[in-house]
Write a protein that holds these residues in place. Structure first.
Motif, PDB file in Angstrom:
ATOM      1  N   ALA A   1       7.149  36.933 -24.554  1.00  0.00           N
ATOM      2  CA  ALA A   1       8.025  36.740 -25.713  1.00  0.00           C
ATOM      3  C   ALA A   1       7.406  37.304 -26.992  1.00  0.00           C
ATOM      4  N   LYS A   2       6.097  37.081 -27.194  1.00  0.00           N
ATOM      5  CA  LYS A   2       5.449  37.463 -28.446  1.00  0.00           C
ATOM      6  C   LYS A   2       4.656  38.765 -28.354  1.00  0.00           C
ATOM      7  N   GLY A   3       4.327  39.173 -27.140  1.00  0.00           N
ATOM      8  CA  GLY A   3       3.484  40.352 -26.985  1.00  0.00           C
ATOM      9  C   GLY A   3       2.005  40.026 -27.010  1.00  0.00           C
ATOM     10  N   HIS A   4       1.657  38.793 -27.353  1.00  0.00           N
ATOM     11  CA  HIS A   4       0.251  38.373 -27.363  1.00  0.00           C
ATOM     12  C   HIS A   4       0.177  36.849 -27.393  1.00  0.00           C
ATOM     13  N   VAL A   5      -0.976  36.314 -27.002  1.00  0.00           N
ATOM     14  CA  VAL A   5      -1.262  34.879 -27.069  1.00  0.00           C
ATOM     15  C   VAL A   5      -2.729  34.721 -27.434  1.00  0.00           C
ATOM     16  N   ARG A   6      -3.014  33.741 -28.271  1.00  0.00           N
ATOM     17  CA  ARG A   6      -4.397  33.499 -28.689  1.00  0.00           C
ATOM     18  C   ARG A   6      -4.805  32.056 -28.348  1.00  0.00           C
ATOM     19  N   ASN A   7      -5.995  31.906 -27.732  1.00  0.00           N
ATOM     20  CA  ASN A   7      -6.610  30.601 -27.467  1.00  0.00           C
ATOM     21  C   ASN A   7      -5.667  29.651 -26.741  1.00  0.00           C
ATOM     22  N   PHE A   8      -5.068  30.135 -25.658  1.00  0.00           N
ATOM     23  CA  PHE A   8      -4.191  29.317 -24.821  1.00  0.00           C
ATOM     24  C   PHE A   8      -5.083  28.526 -23.866  1.00  0.00           C
ATOM     25  N   GLU A   9      -5.011  27.191 -23.919  1.00  0.00           N
ATOM     26  CA  GLU A   9      -5.879  26.353 -23.098  1.00  0.00           C
ATOM     27  C   GLU A   9      -5.317  26.253 -21.687  1.00  0.00           C
ATOM     28  N   ALA A  10      -6.161  26.537 -20.695  1.00  0.00           N
ATOM     29  CA  ALA A  10      -5.722  26.524 -19.302  1.00  0.00           C
ATOM     30  C   ALA A  10      -6.797  25.891 -18.437  1.00  0.00           C
ATOM     31  N   GLU A  11      -6.346  25.374 -17.299  1.00  0.00           N
ATOM     32  CA  GLU A  11      -7.273  24.789 -16.326  1.00  0.00           C
ATOM     33  C   GLU A  11      -7.168  25.557 -15.020  1.00  0.00           C
ATOM     34  N   PHE A  12      -8.312  26.074 -14.546  1.00  0.00           N
ATOM     35  CA  PHE A  12      -8.389  26.721 -13.246  1.00  0.00           C
ATOM     36  C   PHE A  12      -9.143  25.790 -12.288  1.00  0.00           C
ATOM     37  N   THR A  13      -9.111  26.145 -11.012  1.00  0.00           N
ATOM     38  CA  THR A  13      -9.851  25.386 -10.006  1.00  0.00           C
ATOM     39  C   THR A  13     -10.879  26.299  -9.361  1.00  0.00           C
ATOM     40  N   ARG A  14     -12.163  25.906  -9.485  1.00  0.00           N
ATOM     41  CA  ARG A  14     -13.220  26.701  -8.847  1.00  0.00           C
ATOM     42  C   ARG A  14     -13.136  26.558  -7.324  1.00  0.00           C
ATOM     43  N   LYS A  15     -13.871  27.426  -6.636  1.00  0.00           N
ATOM     44  CA  LYS A  15     -13.866  27.394  -5.176  1.00  0.00           C
ATOM     45  C   LYS A  15     -14.427  26.086  -4.646  1.00  0.00           C
ATOM     46  N   ASP A  16     -15.382  25.486  -5.364  1.00  0.00           N
ATOM     47  CA  ASP A  16     -15.961  24.221  -4.912  1.00  0.00           C
ATOM     48  C   ASP A  16     -15.123  23.013  -5.324  1.00  0.00           C
ATOM     49  N   GLY A  17     -13.958  23.270  -5.927  1.00  0.00           N
ATOM     50  CA  GLY A  17     -13.060  22.184  -6.286  1.00  0.00           C
ATOM     51  C   GLY A  17     -13.202  21.675  -7.699  1.00  0.00           C
ATOM     52  N   ARG A  18     -14.273  22.065  -8.393  1.00  0.00           N
ATOM     53  CA  ARG A  18     -14.464  21.599  -9.763  1.00  0.00           C
ATOM     54  C   ARG A  18     -13.507  22.294 -10.717  1.00  0.00           C
ATOM     55  N   PRO A  19     -13.067  21.576 -11.754  1.00  0.00           N
ATOM     56  CA  PRO A  19     -12.166  22.204 -12.720  1.00  0.00           C
ATOM     57  C   PRO A  19     -12.913  23.182 -13.623  1.00  0.00           C
ATOM     58  N   LEU A  20     -12.209  24.194 -14.078  1.00  0.00           N
ATOM     59  CA  LEU A  20     -12.749  25.187 -15.001  1.00  0.00           C
ATOM     60  C   LEU A  20     -11.767  25.304 -16.161  1.00  0.00           C
ATOM     61  N   TYR A  21     -12.206  24.954 -17.364  1.00  0.00           N
ATOM     62  CA  TYR A  21     -11.338  24.984 -18.537  1.00  0.00           C
ATOM     63  C   TYR A  21     -11.663  26.232 -19.367  1.00  0.00           C
ATOM     64  N   VAL A  22     -10.621  26.954 -19.756  1.00  0.00           N
ATOM     65  CA  VAL A  22     -10.813  28.201 -20.489  1.00  0.00           C
ATOM     66  C   VAL A  22      -9.794  28.315 -21.617  1.00  0.00           C
ATOM     67  N   HIS A  23     -10.173  29.091 -22.639  1.00  0.00           N
ATOM     68  CA  HIS A  23      -9.240  29.540 -23.663  1.00  0.00           C
ATOM     69  C   HIS A  23      -8.892  30.984 -23.334  1.00  0.00           C
ATOM     70  N   LEU A  24      -7.595  31.277 -23.210  1.00  0.00           N
ATOM     71  CA  LEU A  24      -7.143  32.620 -22.845  1.00  0.00           C
ATOM     72  C   LEU A  24      -6.572  33.345 -24.057  1.00  0.00           C
ATOM     73  N   THR A  25      -6.978  34.588 -24.210  1.00  0.00           N
ATOM     74  CA  THR A  25      -6.395  35.477 -25.214  1.00  0.00           C
ATOM     75  C   THR A  25      -5.827  36.673 -24.474  1.00  0.00           C
ATOM     76  N   SER A  26      -4.547  36.985 -24.704  1.00  0.00           N
ATOM     77  CA  SER A  26      -3.881  38.004 -23.902  1.00  0.00           C
ATOM     78  C   SER A  26      -3.009  38.903 -24.774  1.00  0.00           C
ATOM     79  N   ASP A  27      -2.902  40.160 -24.367  1.00  0.00           N
ATOM     80  CA  ASP A  27      -2.052  41.133 -25.068  1.00  0.00           C
ATOM     81  C   ASP A  27      -1.280  41.970 -24.059  1.00  0.00           C
ATOM     82  N   LEU A  28      -0.069  42.353 -24.436  1.00  0.00           N
ATOM     83  CA  LEU A  28       0.727  43.302 -23.659  1.00  0.00           C
ATOM     84  C   LEU A  28       0.269  44.721 -23.977  1.00  0.00           C
TER      85      LEU A  28
END
Length: 725
Positions: free
Chosen positions: A556-583
């Motif tokens: 919608a915007k063409g970019h996103v800054r500091n979007f908080e997301a949660e991933f799952t590591r292979k060992d099952g532990r959570p991984l929290y990241v800030h995502l910055t993205s551009d089209l």
């Protein structure tokens, strides 16, 4: 038989739904789980938008089959958010070519109604599937006479073939379904006349019936469909969009193309001829590199005799059906093969459309092979999966023969004589040869093969186009050299960056590439990460709806800054990241470049701080001990896996244990709490004796306690235990 009988008895399906099936689909084909998940968020967005707009029109939007129901629900909410009074109408069918009994259809109807309940504050939900008494059974002649032709076209589409049997089971099914749709929609629209109607397609199935009824009643109707470009759609007002009637656009064009427009046309055709995807186009039908006309002639065993090139349409596609002028496409191709067999002084190449590889119907190649067990020596028929660049055939041919394919317009634009035999959007515009009968076609064909120059469209713009092509070719050579240098530089930066980075397709969200830092941070291999694209592998995102929010925000915007997301590591532990993205565009493909910042440690510290405060506040508050234990449990469960949790109290004399709070996932909700017992040999006693926090596996605990006495572990022991005295 029994279900058909039950389907006609009132309340049978409703009772069954309440007792056995509530909230569940009848079949996988009508699974609206994703819609149920996202609908509340869609509704909130539409409700907020609606507060600041003026009231609009009364609009009816129609959907059928699970994917169209989901799409039209989103469309209806968007229109409601713009201030319109929207009715979302639907039919509960899960498939268009398989019979479904009325009992199951009523259950499907209930499932859809239940799914759409959250939208009822913004939309009026109108199921068009009703009992017989709610329909108009005596249709006006203008509608009833059209139903047989419509059922015939629907059968063609369902089988993806032009030659179908009137009276077959599928034809009778489509005739019955189309008739019921006409009766139901005529009754509903007569009693609840909207200002406008919006429906997908408008050409086939129930969508086409609704379009016909709307036109009969004089209600403005918009039809739409999606083509080969992302972020684009086809639309038509008071017309069947699949007819692609561009006559008004041609008539409105009274000035030459601008330089910018010529550049866009030129670069688009360069991409198509070079087997590349251009800008927002999604599909790439040309996958083979160009080899040149002479090499293709040699490869196919063609000599110097005049050559005609016939690229087909996808057999039975709704863009092809109903375009017949003097014969259908399949019969026309057969007649061509026979004609060339009788005229060995000429040659013919038939290229079956590559799109037939992804269809479900018979192949044009197989139908032609059935008619000609051995093709004439001067005819080549190339199946859909044949690896060849069609533009090499265009270069080699003297004349192009087309039914409705857009390739006919491309051939005309480079000066080839093109004979058009179907009702396509560029026929009759002055640059194609447009016969009205087979006899006229055969005469035109022979003339074009003998003297092609006499049949070429005379248009000064074609000369300008050729000149521009030459200039563009020189510019492209220089540009591609610069592009290769920049791509190599980008690739080195991407893969050597210490920050985790990904590249995703902007349209589908599929991963295109990940760098080494991204591979390292999650513990997965590159192969495991890329396999997530087709569902075979891991689920990187802990919350799929959160991923959908991220993709929607970037698109919608063409970019996103500091979007908080949660991933799952292979060992099952959570991984929290800030995502910055551009089209951005990479090699002609719209992509999302995303950089991640690992904030797991910071997130964990914040969680612990909040948990400590919450527990301290609960301890100081006055209240029941059970409430305190429950509060502590809920807090810990947010920090670590704590579905199984209990509090044990040791009696003052140290002899007995009681359990004032006990939750076990195997007995949750059953009120099963262990009774007080004597202190013995177990995990609880072991933690008390150790006098310190302890984490231990079941195997290790069993070994230690059996060394002290006769210890029997529980029937279903937990993998790991964690306790503190």
């Amino acid at each position: 038989m029994l279900k058909n009988l039950l389907g006609e008895i009132p309340y049978t399906a409703e009772i069954y739904w309440q007792l056995r099936q509530k909230d569940s689909p009848k079949t996988v084909g009508m699974n609206l789980a994703h819609l149920r998940e996202v609908l509340p968020g869609w509704g909130d967005t539409a409700q907020k938008a609606r507060t600041s707009v003026k009231p609009g029109k009364k609009v009816l939007v129609f959907g059928m089959i699970h994917y169209w129901i989901e799409h039209t629900t989103l469309l209806a909410l968007a229109l409601a958010g713009m201030g319109h009074e929207v009715t979302l109408a639907y039919m509960p069918y899960s498939h268009w070519r398989k019979p479904e009994n009325r009992f199951d259809l009523r259950r499907q109807n209930l499932y859809i109604r239940e799914t759409l309940k959250p939208a009822e504050t913004l939309l009026k939900i109108a199921p068009l599937f009703t009992h017989h008494e709610s329909r108009i059974t005596a249709l006006p002649p203008a509608l009833s006479e059209n139903l047989k032709a419509r059922a015939f076209r629907d059968t063609q589409y369902s089988l993806l073939t032009e030659e179908v049997e009137v009276g077959s089971d599928l034809y009778n099914l489509r005739l019955a379904r189309d008739t019921e749709m006409a009766q139901a929609t005529l009754a509903y629209l007569t009693a609840n006349r909207p200002d406008a109607i919006v429906t997908p397609n408008g050409s086939i199935l129930e969508f086409g019936v609704l379009y016909q009824v709307a036109r009969h009643l004089g209600i403005p109707v918009s039809t739409f469909e999606f083509g080969e470009q992302n972020y684009r759609m086809w639309m038509a007002q008071n017309d069947d969009v699949m007819r692609q009637d561009t006559t008004p656009l041609w008539n409105a064009r009274n000035h030459p193309l601008t330089d910018d427009e010529w550049t866009r046309i030129r670069t688009m055709f360069e991409a198509r001829q070079g087997a590349r995807v251009w800008q927002t186009f999604e599909r790439q039908w040309q996958t083979a590199d160009s080899k040149g006309a002479q090499q293709i002639r040699a490869e196919l065993g063609l000599d110097d005799r005049p050559l005609a090139f016939l690229p087909t349409n996808v057999l039975g596609d709704s863009l092809t059906l109903g375009r017949q002028l003097f014969m259908g496409m399949t019969e026309w191709i057969r007649r061509n093969i026979a004609w060339f067999g009788e005229h060995p002084e000429y040659q013919l190449v038939v290229r079956v459309h590559p799109g037939e590889q992804i269809g479900w119907g018979p192949s044009t190649f197989d139908l032609l092979k059935a008619a000609f067990p051995e093709f004439p020596a001067n005819v080549r028929v190339l199946p859909a999966d044949y690896k060849i660049n069609s533009y090499d055939l265009v270069d080699a041919a003297r004349v192009g023969l087309v039914y409705t394919t857009t390739m006919g317009m491309e051939m005309a634009m480079i000066g080839k004589p093109v004979i058009v035999t179907g009702q396509t959007h560029y026929r009759g515009k002055g640059f194609t040869l447009d016969p009205e009968s087979w006899e006229q076609y055969a005469e035109t064909l022979q003339g074009a093969l003998l003297t092609p120059d006499a049949y070429r469209p005379e248009d000064q713009q074609l000369l300008e186009f050729v000149a521009n092509q030459l200039v563009a070719a020189l510019q492209r050579v220089e540009a591609e050299a610069r592009l290769r240098e920049s791509q190599e530089y980008f690739s080195k930066l991407f893969h050597s960056s210490p920050a985790p980075m990904t590249i995703r397709d902007a349209a589908t969200g599929a991963l295109v590439d990940v760098n080494e830092a991204f591979v390292a941070i999650g513990g997965y291999t590159r192969e495991e990460i890329m396999a997530a694209n087709d569902g075979r592998g891991i689920k990187l995102w802990a919350n799929r709806s959160r991923e959908a929010q991220f993709l929607a925000a970037v698109r919608a915007k063409g970019h996103v800054r500091n979007f908080e997301a949660e991933f799952t590591r292979k060992d099952g532990r959570p991984l929290y990241v800030h995502l910055t993205s551009d089209l951005l565009e990479i090699r002609g493909r719209r992509c999302l470049l995303t950089v991640g910042l690992d904030i797991t440690d910071q997130y964990r510290r914040d969680q612990l701080q909040r948990a400590t405060y919450r527990i301290s506040r609960a301890v100081l508050a006055r209240g029941d001990l059970g409430d305190l234990f429950r509060e502590i449990h809920e807090t810990l469960d947010g920090l670590l896996p704590a579905k199984n949790f209990y509090v044990a109290l040791l009696s003052p004399d140290g002899r007995d244990l009681s359990f004032p709070y006990f939750v076990d996932e195997l007995t949750r909700g059953r009120g099963v709490t262990p009774p007080p017992r004597r202190r013995g040999l177990g995990f609880t006693e072991y933690v008390i004796e150790c006098r310190k926090p302890l984490m231990i596996t079941s195997e290790e605990l069993t070994r230690l306690l059996r060394a002290q006495g006769d210890y029997q572990p529980p029937a279903v022991p937990p993998s790991v235990r964690l306790g503190a005295p």
